[in-house]
Design a protein around this motif. Structure first.
Motif, PDB file in Angstrom:
ATOM      1  N   MET A  79       7.879  -0.909   2.625  1.00 13.57           N
ATOM      2  CA  MET A  79       8.329  -1.922   2.366  1.00 13.57           C
ATOM      3  C   MET A  79       8.115  -3.131   3.376  1.00 13.57           C
ATOM      4  O   MET A  79       8.053  -4.213   3.099  1.00 13.57           O
ATOM      5  CB  MET A  79       9.419  -2.111   1.389  1.00 13.57           C
ATOM      6  CG  MET A  79       8.960  -1.639   0.190  1.00 13.57           C
ATOM      7  SD  MET A  79       8.139  -2.098  -0.998  1.00 13.57           S
ATOM      8  CE  MET A  79       7.999  -1.381  -2.406  1.00 13.57           C
ATOM      9  N   ASP A  80       8.604  -2.479   4.447  1.00 14.02           N
ATOM     10  CA  ASP A  80       8.642  -3.506   5.727  1.00 14.02           C
ATOM     11  C   ASP A  80       7.275  -3.515   6.395  1.00 14.02           C
ATOM     12  O   ASP A  80       7.241  -4.035   7.560  1.00 14.02           O
ATOM     13  CB  ASP A  80       9.719  -3.180   6.489  1.00 14.02           C
ATOM     14  CG  ASP A  80       9.874  -1.762   7.422  1.00 14.02           C
ATOM     15  OD1 ASP A  80       8.866  -0.878   6.752  1.00 14.02           O
ATOM     16  OD2 ASP A  80      10.401  -1.813   8.154  1.00 14.02           O
ATOM     17  N   GLN A  81       6.241  -2.950   5.813  1.00 17.16           N
ATOM     18  CA  GLN A  81       4.813  -2.765   6.559  1.00 17.16           C
ATOM     19  C   GLN A  81       3.788  -3.627   6.012  1.00 17.16           C
ATOM     20  O   GLN A  81       3.776  -4.118   4.632  1.00 17.16           O
ATOM     21  CB  GLN A  81       4.590  -1.606   6.576  1.00 17.16           C
ATOM     22  CG  GLN A  81       5.248  -0.685   7.520  1.00 17.16           C
ATOM     23  CD  GLN A  81       5.012   0.733   7.432  1.00 17.16           C
ATOM     24  OE1 GLN A  81       4.159   1.313   6.320  1.00 17.16           O
ATOM     25  NE2 GLN A  81       5.330   1.566   8.555  1.00 17.16           N
ATOM     26  N   GLY A  82       2.922  -4.221   6.771  1.00 16.09           N
ATOM     27  CA  GLY A  82       1.933  -5.149   6.059  1.00 16.09           C
ATOM     28  C   GLY A  82       0.565  -5.041   7.155  1.00 16.09           C
ATOM     29  O   GLY A  82       0.653  -4.519   8.283  1.00 16.09           O
ATOM     30  N   LEU A 140      -2.639 -11.570   5.078  1.00 14.45           N
ATOM     31  CA  LEU A 140      -1.708 -10.398   5.056  1.00 14.45           C
ATOM     32  C   LEU A 140      -1.548  -9.798   3.574  1.00 14.45           C
ATOM     33  O   LEU A 140      -1.469 -10.393   2.571  1.00 14.45           O
ATOM     34  CB  LEU A 140      -0.259 -11.453   5.370  1.00 14.45           C
ATOM     35  CG  LEU A 140       0.989 -10.295   5.232  1.00 14.45           C
ATOM     36  CD1 LEU A 140       0.984  -9.323   6.687  1.00 14.45           C
ATOM     37  CD2 LEU A 140       2.226 -11.116   5.493  1.00 14.45           C
ATOM     38  N   GLU A 141      -1.793  -8.268   3.775  1.00 14.15           N
ATOM     39  CA  GLU A 141      -1.584  -7.616   2.554  1.00 14.15           C
ATOM     40  C   GLU A 141      -0.216  -6.982   2.654  1.00 14.15           C
ATOM     41  O   GLU A 141       0.095  -6.323   3.602  1.00 14.15           O
ATOM     42  CB  GLU A 141      -2.861  -6.645   2.635  1.00 14.15           C
ATOM     43  CG  GLU A 141      -3.994  -7.048   2.418  1.00 14.15           C
ATOM     44  CD  GLU A 141      -5.237  -6.186   2.449  1.00 14.15           C
ATOM     45  OE1 GLU A 141      -6.172  -6.437   1.822  1.00 14.15           O
ATOM     46  OE2 GLU A 141      -5.265  -5.024   2.978  1.00 14.15           O
ATOM     47  N   LEU A 142       0.521  -6.989   1.463  1.00 14.51           N
ATOM     48  CA  LEU A 142       1.751  -6.445   1.492  1.00 14.51           C
ATOM     49  C   LEU A 142       1.812  -5.550   0.019  1.00 14.51           C
ATOM     50  O   LEU A 142       0.941  -5.681  -0.775  1.00 14.51           O
ATOM     51  CB  LEU A 142       2.816  -7.552   1.298  1.00 14.51           C
ATOM     52  CG  LEU A 142       2.655  -8.569   2.284  1.00 14.51           C
ATOM     53  CD1 LEU A 142       3.605  -9.721   1.850  1.00 14.51           C
ATOM     54  CD2 LEU A 142       3.502  -7.985   3.526  1.00 14.51           C
ATOM     55  N   ASN A 143       2.737  -4.815   0.089  1.00 18.45           N
ATOM     56  CA  ASN A 143       2.950  -4.053  -1.189  1.00 18.45           C
ATOM     57  C   ASN A 143       3.117  -4.878  -2.372  1.00 18.45           C
ATOM     58  O   ASN A 143       3.632  -5.931  -2.083  1.00 18.45           O
ATOM     59  CB  ASN A 143       4.110  -3.251  -1.247  1.00 18.45           C
ATOM     60  CG  ASN A 143       3.947  -1.811  -0.398  1.00 18.45           C
ATOM     61  OD1 ASN A 143       3.068  -0.969  -0.700  1.00 18.45           O
ATOM     62  ND2 ASN A 143       4.812  -1.711   0.663  1.00 18.45           N
TER      63      ASN A 143
END
Length: 163
Positions: A79-82, A140-143
């Protein structure tokens, strides 16, 4: 008659040989899982107050191969990654989810490092184009769900550093 016997024996041998091939196990090529490599940190700031909304560890995609592959083949992302895409030009960008196994939110960022648009909950393996709708230089790609969870809005600002 002799020719027919030889032909019959040849046919039986051919069938046995072919049948024997079916029992051979096919070779399975095992690939290493694609894992996250921290290459920088990215912080998102609220537009009105300039307060920190959230910080991410990022993997940076900027070569042709990296930007074309993105998060394909990944099984998961913390969750803290992108994944942060850096493009050389400010243009309309379109993404799709081919070979991407996790749902994502796409945050489109302009050349001034402000959120310009976003697409929420892009579905795994969907090849429908997801357009930035405005010219941008970064993505930026995030969950999936993070845009909504942190109430990220057009105009919010980002900063990033490389490691």
């Amino acid at each position: 008659m002799k020719t027919l016997k030889i032909y019959g024996i040849s046919l039986i041998l051919a069938l046995v040989t072919l049948n024997g091939c079916k029992d051979d196990q096919k070779k399975v090529v095992k690939t290493e899982p694609v894992t996250f490599t921290k290459e920088g940190e990215l912080t998102i700031f609220r537009q009105q107050s300039d307060s920190v909304i959230i910080k991410y560890n990022i993997e940076i995609a900027e070569s042709d191969y990296e930007t074309q592959t993105g998060l394909m083949y990944r099984e998961s992302m913390e969750m803290d990654q992108g994944m942060f895409f850096i493009f050389p030009d400010v243009v309309f960008h379109s993404f799709y989810m081919k070979n991407t196994k996790i749902p994502l939110d796409l945050i489109f960022i302009d050349e001034e490092l402000k959120i310009a648009s976003y697409k929420e909950n892009a579905q795994p393996m969907d090849e429908t184009g997801l357009s930035s709708e405005v010219p941008v230089q970064y993505v930026l790609e995030l969950n999936a769900g993070q845009r909504k969870q942190y109430a990220l809005e057009v105009g919010d600002r980002i900063e990033y550093i490389r490691m």
